[in-house]
Enzyme design. Structure first.
Site, PDB file in Angstrom:
ATOM      1  N   ASP B  11       7.392 -11.119   5.904  1.00  0.00           N
ATOM      2  CA  ASP B  11       8.008  -9.803   5.763  1.00  0.00           C
ATOM      3  C   ASP B  11       9.498 -10.026   5.588  1.00  0.00           C
ATOM      4  OD1 ASP B  11       5.686  -8.164   6.076  1.00  0.00           O
ATOM      5  OD2 ASP B  11       5.667  -8.720   8.179  1.00  0.00           O
ATOM      6  N   ASP B 130      -3.087   0.153   4.089  1.00  0.00           N
ATOM      7  CA  ASP B 130      -2.929   0.206   5.547  1.00  0.00           C
ATOM      8  C   ASP B 130      -3.856   1.315   6.036  1.00  0.00           C
ATOM      9  OD1 ASP B 130      -0.863  -1.646   5.330  1.00  0.00           O
ATOM     10  OD2 ASP B 130       0.688  -0.098   5.220  1.00  0.00           O
TER      11      ASP B 130
END
Lengths: 193, 251
Positions: B11, B130
């Site tokens: 990330d 997600d």
């Protein structure tokens, strides 16, 4: 000079990155005179075989490729286009390698094949220094049939040709430029042919 | 035989690697280039970079980072995080990314999936989803897990594949950061429901979690971040254990 055929259907950056890592000079071009004059030719390809052939025809490169006398390496769709035909878009290809490219048709199979698969490599200069069974990275939904020109095989559902050679024309279904050290060795071997 | 893929996720924020727990508490875990090189050297099969930068400079810094990664890394990598237009996709792929992961933008504008797939092929389109289990259903969230779209995970995944996604990256928001294991039941169902490769994300805490993932579901890849970054799970040892358990893996 190493020439990479730039016809708008190849992921050329990963190929040029791999050549940079080998400190090799190259030129990215669609210019037929430069392609004809090259020491070695790399013919990349991603995406749809039909679109790629269309792009080659638009740029009048089909006959240029057919006429190449130096070693040429087709990668992924670049290899598939060396065959007679591809089922993808029912496309007539360049026809330098006898045989057909067909879709992975087993309903149980996850398509595209995406990842590192074992390849059984023949005793070919392209694979000098590699083991008989080598993991290489491939991404594809269509596969080439095994014929007398096949120099490496892999299995996904059924056996398919993962590398081919007919005279000076070489093709690999996997991406050597994305296959770590073993892939780099294959590129190096090609450059040393 | 096709090997299962071990995929560290980096990330990225402002050019540095971060990883949150349940999407909050960002911690700095290093320089992306050296971390990426390290992972490629120790046997990671692929890498995913998710850029969570939300500033105007994002575009430029992300493209520059991708170019640097491509020079150094000789395994495939995917780039995602706020990719919402084909121009950025063009830039990322032309600068060396192998695949792009598209998440919220596909919810706002599903045609983007068709557009990218039509232009570059399904193999470079990763649809990232997600989702959170609420009562008896799995619901898709967008905008970094903050907005409940009301979409059903399985139907949405199917639509994304029909539109041209070549791969699904499913993150369980319930499991993410818990280290309690992958979301096995949902992954079983998802990997039967769509016929493209599915990467499982969220919940990995131990080697055994990966063994369970690959033994019990058709997922072709397992993704994790902090357990790799902070050394809870070492990739060479993980791959040895998977191999011992009869799972096809590249060693």
């Amino acid at each position: 000079m190493i020439v990479i055929i730039d016809y708008g259907a190849g992921n050329t950056k990963s190929v040029t990155n791999a050549l940079d890592r080998l400190d090799t000079l190259y030129e990215l071009t669609e210019d037929s005179s430069k392609i004809k004059a090259a020491d070695k030719v790399i013919f990349p390809g991603v995406g749809h075989a039909g679109h790629a052939m269309y792009s080659l025809r638009e740029k009048n490169l089909v006959d240029v490729i057919r006429g190449i006398k130096q070693p040429l390496l087709g990668i992924c769709v670049g290899m598939q286009l060396l065959y007679d035909r591809s089922e993808e878009g029912n496309t007539e290809c360049i026809g330098l390698i006898r045989g057909q490219v067909t879709k992975f048709d087993n309903k149980e199979l996850i398509v595209p094949q995406m990842g590192w698969n074992t390849n059984v490599l023949s005793n070919n200069k392209l694979f000098k220094g590699l083991g008989e069974s080598t993991y290489l990275y491939a991404v594809h939904s269509y596969r080439a049939e095994v014929t007398s020109d096949t120099i490496a095989t892999s299995v996904y559902g059924n056996e398919y040709a993962s590398a081919v050679q007919s005279n000076n024309f070489y093709g690999v279904q996997f991406h050597p430029e994305k296959s770590s050290g073993d892939g780099q060795l294959i590129i190096k071997n090609f450059l040393e042919l | 035989m096709l090997a299962k893929r071990i995929i560290p996720c980096l990330d990225i924020k402002n050019g540095r690697v971060v990883k949150g727990t349940n999407f909050i508490n960002l911690k700095d875990a290093g320089d992306p280039i050296s971390l990426a090189r390290h992972y490629a050297e120790i046997g990671a099969d692929e890498l995913v970079f998710l850029d969570i930068t939300a500033t105007l400079e994002k575009r430029k810094t992300l493209v520059a980072l991708v170019e640097e990664i491509g020079k150094v890394i000789d395994i495939p990598f995917t780039v995602g995080g706020g990719i919402s237009d084909i121009d950025l996709v063009d830039e990322l792929l032309q600068n060396g990314a192998d695949k792009v992961a598209i998440n919220s933008a596909a919810i706002r504008n599903p045609d983007l999936i068709n557009e990218v797939s039509g232009k570059y092929g399904a193999q470079c389109v990763v649809a990232a989803i997600d989702a959170k289990s609420i009562d008896d259903s799995w619901l898709v969230f967008s905008k970094g897990g903050t907005h409940n779209t009301g979409l059903d995970l399985f139907l949405w995944a199917k639509e994304l594949v029909d539109r041209g996604a070549g791969e699904i990256l499913f993150t369980s928001m319930n499991a993410d950061g818990t280290k309690q294991g992958f979301e096995i039941d949902a992954l079983k169902k998802l990997t039967e429901y769509v016929n493209v490769p599915v990467i499982a994300s969220g919940g990995a805490g131990s080697i055994n979690d990966f063994v369970t993932l690959f033994s019990e579901t058709r997922a072709t890849g397992g993704l994790a971040a902090s357990i790799f970054h902070f050394g809870d799970v070492a990739i060479p040892e993980l791959k040895q254990e998977l191999y011992k358990n009869g799972i096809s893996i590249r060693i």
